[in-house]
Design a protein around this motif. Structure first.
Motif, mmCIF file in Angstrom:
data_model
loop_
_atom_site.group_PDB
_atom_site.id
_atom_site.type_symbol
_atom_site.label_atom_id
_atom_site.label_comp_id
_atom_site.label_asym_id
_atom_site.label_seq_id
_atom_site.Cartn_x
_atom_site.Cartn_y
_atom_site.Cartn_z
ATOM 1 N N ASN A 141 1.977 3.446 -2.852
ATOM 2 C CA ASN A 141 0.624 3.970 -2.648
ATOM 3 C C ASN A 141 0.248 3.924 -1.164
ATOM 4 O O ASN A 141 0.432 2.893 -0.505
ATOM 5 C CB ASN A 141 -0.376 3.125 -3.455
ATOM 6 C CG ASN A 141 -1.793 3.410 -3.033
ATOM 7 O OD1 ASN A 141 -2.249 4.543 -3.107
ATOM 8 N ND2 ASN A 141 -2.490 2.383 -2.553
ATOM 9 N N PRO A 142 -0.323 5.009 -0.610
ATOM 10 C CA PRO A 142 -0.752 5.012 0.790
ATOM 11 C C PRO A 142 -2.276 4.888 0.968
ATOM 12 O O PRO A 142 -2.763 4.896 2.102
ATOM 13 C CB PRO A 142 -0.283 6.388 1.264
ATOM 14 C CG PRO A 142 -0.483 7.256 0.060
ATOM 15 C CD PRO A 142 -0.257 6.377 -1.145
ATOM 16 N N VAL A 143 -3.041 4.800 -0.138
ATOM 17 C CA VAL A 143 -4.496 4.929 -0.085
ATOM 18 C C VAL A 143 -5.161 3.587 -0.387
ATOM 19 O O VAL A 143 -4.749 2.867 -1.300
ATOM 20 C CB VAL A 143 -4.971 5.989 -1.110
ATOM 21 C CG1 VAL A 143 -6.489 6.141 -1.069
ATOM 22 C CG2 VAL A 143 -4.299 7.328 -0.852
ATOM 23 N N LYS A 144 -6.221 3.283 0.343
ATOM 24 C CA LYS A 144 -6.960 2.050 0.095
ATOM 25 C C LYS A 144 -7.696 2.134 -1.238
ATOM 26 O O LYS A 144 -8.321 3.145 -1.560
ATOM 27 C CB LYS A 144 -7.949 1.819 1.234
ATOM 28 C CG LYS A 144 -8.727 0.510 1.105
ATOM 29 C CD LYS A 144 -9.681 0.324 2.274
ATOM 30 C CE LYS A 144 -10.478 -0.964 2.129
ATOM 31 N NZ LYS A 144 -11.434 -1.153 3.243
ATOM 32 N N ASP A 145 -7.601 1.053 -1.999
ATOM 33 C CA ASP A 145 -8.296 0.930 -3.283
ATOM 34 C C ASP A 145 -7.955 2.076 -4.241
ATOM 35 O O ASP A 145 -8.812 2.605 -4.959
ATOM 36 C CB ASP A 145 -9.814 0.866 -3.069
ATOM 37 C CG ASP A 145 -10.239 -0.351 -2.254
ATOM 38 O OD1 ASP A 145 -9.596 -1.399 -2.405
ATOM 39 O OD2 ASP A 145 -11.202 -0.228 -1.466
ATOM 40 N N GLY A 176 -7.063 -0.955 -7.839
ATOM 41 C CA GLY A 176 -7.122 -1.830 -6.677
ATOM 42 C C GLY A 176 -5.883 -1.803 -5.809
ATOM 43 O O GLY A 176 -5.621 -2.761 -5.071
ATOM 44 N N LEU A 177 -5.116 -0.711 -5.874
ATOM 45 C CA LEU A 177 -3.895 -0.646 -5.067
ATOM 46 C C LEU A 177 -4.237 -0.481 -3.590
ATOM 47 O O LEU A 177 -5.166 0.244 -3.225
ATOM 48 C CB LEU A 177 -3.023 0.524 -5.529
ATOM 49 C CG LEU A 177 -2.484 0.439 -6.960
ATOM 50 C CD1 LEU A 177 -1.748 1.712 -7.333
ATOM 51 C CD2 LEU A 177 -1.572 -0.772 -7.106
ATOM 52 N N GLN A 178 -3.447 -1.134 -2.750
ATOM 53 C CA GLN A 178 -3.669 -1.075 -1.304
ATOM 54 C C GLN A 178 -2.520 -0.338 -0.619
ATOM 55 O O GLN A 178 -1.428 -0.195 -1.186
ATOM 56 C CB GLN A 178 -3.798 -2.493 -0.737
ATOM 57 C CG GLN A 178 -4.963 -3.275 -1.326
ATOM 58 C CD GLN A 178 -6.295 -2.528 -1.184
ATOM 59 O OE1 GLN A 178 -6.637 -2.038 -0.086
ATOM 60 N NE2 GLN A 178 -7.046 -2.447 -2.280
ATOM 61 N N PRO A 179 -2.756 0.160 0.610
ATOM 62 C CA PRO A 179 -1.709 0.923 1.315
ATOM 63 C C PRO A 179 -0.415 0.132 1.437
ATOM 64 O O PRO A 179 -0.422 -1.060 1.769
ATOM 65 C CB PRO A 179 -2.343 1.182 2.687
ATOM 66 C CG PRO A 179 -3.820 1.182 2.423
ATOM 67 C CD PRO A 179 -4.027 0.143 1.364
ATOM 68 N N GLY A 180 0.693 0.794 1.105
ATOM 69 C CA GLY A 180 2.009 0.173 1.180
ATOM 70 C C GLY A 180 2.420 -0.541 -0.082
ATOM 71 O O GLY A 180 3.583 -0.948 -0.225
ATOM 72 N N GLN A 181 1.507 -0.715 -1.015
ATOM 73 C CA GLN A 181 1.830 -1.443 -2.245
ATOM 74 C C GLN A 181 2.721 -0.591 -3.143
ATOM 75 O O GLN A 181 2.479 0.598 -3.334
ATOM 76 C CB GLN A 181 0.552 -1.821 -2.981
ATOM 77 C CG GLN A 181 0.773 -2.758 -4.167
ATOM 78 C CD GLN A 181 -0.538 -3.302 -4.723
ATOM 79 O OE1 GLN A 181 -1.598 -3.167 -4.105
ATOM 80 N NE2 GLN A 181 -0.474 -3.921 -5.895
#
Length: 549
Positions: free
Chosen positions: A274-278, A295-300
């Protein structure tokens, strides 16, 4: 062609953001402006027509004259291809005004003058004449009328994928009636999602922006993809192209359509970054939520596996994204793609096998090697996003190589193909020629002579000369043969041939700058009596040769 000029205008038109106006609510004053300045016409119910559709002409000739010119030329072309072992099948596409005249505005001048009864008589007469001449020709008007509005775009001149599918069925029926066998390799077409029509394909919208200051939303249409029915068949919708080891999924929704030959459990394995905040990702199958990841964060990076109870037939899996590039987030502001997550793994495994949506094979390429036995040559109605070639594969159960290109008019793509090594060294068994019956320039006889010379292929040269601007050769006074010109300057658009003998005839042969072989110009000399001299004229260096069989 006037339409091509309008397309160029559209590409140059401003695309500044403005309040969106529904097509059906565009003021009549804008319709009058389109009429006066763009040769486009506001019909009823949000429909718009181009002047080419209402002109009462084809290849710049009245319908009767165009029909009288085209039929004998097509008959000769079919015979020349037959001598090479190639069966020609024609698929003439009726303009929308022929199919849906009820959407014309009877109060508009050009629309009021249009005669749909005469238009349909021209179309059916052309099909009947071609069939009587021994050329298998599909009647695409009858199924288009039966399908109705669903088969046509309202704002541009093309058929929808549903219209393309109806046309493919008609072509297949025509081939069956003519005794042309299909194949034994089944294909399946999947609706992978929904696409938005590009403004380049809808120049009327660009003209509304440029002339009226109105922004009208482009139409949407089904994203159909055809795959060989081998194992578990899957197709991605609203994904980027495979990059071999990764593949972007676009927001707000990406879809995976798949086809199972038998009911059974299908396992979906996915790994994405994922590249997108939240970011949030919701996975849906058959209207039921399988998973929600929030709640995914960039790079996760996320790895998941889901099992779905697949039914026999077509079905789909959706990935719904909370955000994407260009949504609330703009993690790549210089990239216009609505990228949401990037998949490193996305496979479906079931009783029929495994489909890999990330690998190169997910694009449906490389399934079969070598040249196909059936080739489709056409214009913009045959471009991949409308899936006409795919539907032909499904109906014919055989692979179809599509060599069409946009802006080809009636003749350009076929001229280009017949000059190409793909034809010269490996001619197909069946050549399907999709031709738009729209306006066009008065080039029918010259273009048909070009096609005839190209279809026959090279012959012994009896005279050759080179020059600049103009070059001439004298030849033994015998009938038949062909003249070939190679121009040194790739920007040259036309060559004028003057053929002398018992009589003198002049032909102007035009090539599209979209042709790969745009520097080659041909003219068949049959039917012109004993030819004693040929002159070719064009800017720059010229190489002229005359061949005799």
């Amino acid at each position: 062609m006037r339409t091509a000029r309008l397309l160029i205008t559209a590409l140059l038109a401003s695309t500044a953001a403005a309040a969106t106006t529904p097509a059906a609510q565009v003021p009549a004053s804008c319709g009058q402006t389109l009429d006066q300045k763009a040769w486009m016409f506001q019909g009823q119910d949000g429909w718009y027509f181009y002047g080419d559709e209402l002109s009462g002409r084809w290849t710049a000739r009245p319908w009767a004259a165009a029909r009288a010119t085209f039929v004998p030329g097509a008959q000769q072309l079919a015979a020349a291809l037959k001598a090479r072992g190639v069966q020609l099948v024609l698929a003439p596409v009726p303009p929308r005004s022929f199919v849906a005249p009820q959407h014309l505005n009877a109060a508009g001048g050009a629309q009021q003058a249009f005669d749909p009864v005469a238009a349909r008589a021209f179309y059916q007469g052309l099909v009947a004449d071609l069939r009587a001449a021994g050329v298998p020709t599909a009647d695409l008007l009858t199924p288009a009328q039966a399908l109705g509005d669903a088969g046509l775009f309202r704002q541009d001149i093309h058929w929808t994928p549903e219209g393309a599918q109806a046309a493919a069925k008609a072509v297949a029926a025509t081939m069956t009636a003519a005794g042309i066998p299909g194949g034994a390799s089944p294909f399946v077409s999947l609706r992978a999602g929904t696409l938005t029509r590009e403004v380049q394909a809808q120049p009327v919208l660009a003209q509304m922006q440029a002339l009226c200051g109105l922004t009208v939303a482009p139409e949407t249409f089904g994203d159909y993809q055809t795959r060989a029915a081998q194992g578990l068949v899957a197709a991605p919708g609203n994904f980027g192209a495979s990059e071999g080891k990764v593949r972007w999924a676009f927001g707000p929704v990406a879809r995976v359509a798949f086809y199972a030959r038998q009911a059974g459990e299908v396992t979906v394995n996915a790994t994405f970054q994922n590249p997108v905040k939240d970011q949030s990702v919701t996975v849906v199958y058959a209207g039921q939520t399988l998973d929600t990841i929030s709640g995914l964060q960039p790079g996760q990076e996320v790895t998941r596996s889901w099992k779905v109870p697949a039914q026999a037939g077509s079905q789909g899996l959706e990935f719904q994204f909370g955000d994407y590039n260009g949504g609330r987030a703009s993690f790549a502001p210089k990239d216009s793609r609505p990228m949401a997550v990037i998949f490193k793994t996305l496979t479906l495994t079931g009783p029929d096998g495994t489909a890999d949506l990330v690998s190169e094979g997910a694009r449906g390429t490389g399934l079969l090697g070598g040249a196909a036995d059936t080739v489709l040559v056409g214009a913009s109605s045959s471009l991949p996003n409308l899936n006409f070639a795919g539907f032909l594969q499904q109906e014919l159960s055989t692979r179809v190589d599509n060599v069409s290109f946009g802006g080809a008019g009636v003749y350009s793509s076929l001229k280009d193909y017949l000059l190409d090594d793909a034809y010269v060294s490996s001619a197909p068994k069946v050549l399907i020629w999709q031709m738009p019956l729209l306006g066009g320039d008065d080039t029918a006889e010259a273009d048909l002579r070009f096609l005839l010379a190209a279809a026959r292929g090279p012959a012994p040269v009896v005279a050759r000369a080179q020059g600049t601007g103009s070059v001439s050769v004298t030849v033994p006074g015998a009938p038949g043969g062909a003249a070939r010109v190679r121009v040194a300057d790739a920007s040259v658009k036309a060559v004028t041939f003057t053929v002398s003998g018992t009589t003198k005839r002049t032909f102007t042969v035009s090539n599209s700058d979209r042709m790969t072989h745009r520097q080659d110009y041909l003219l068949d000399l049959s039917g012109l009596g004993p030819v004693t001299a040929v002159t070719a004229e064009a800017a720059g260096g010229l190489s002229l040769s005359v061949e005799r069989p």
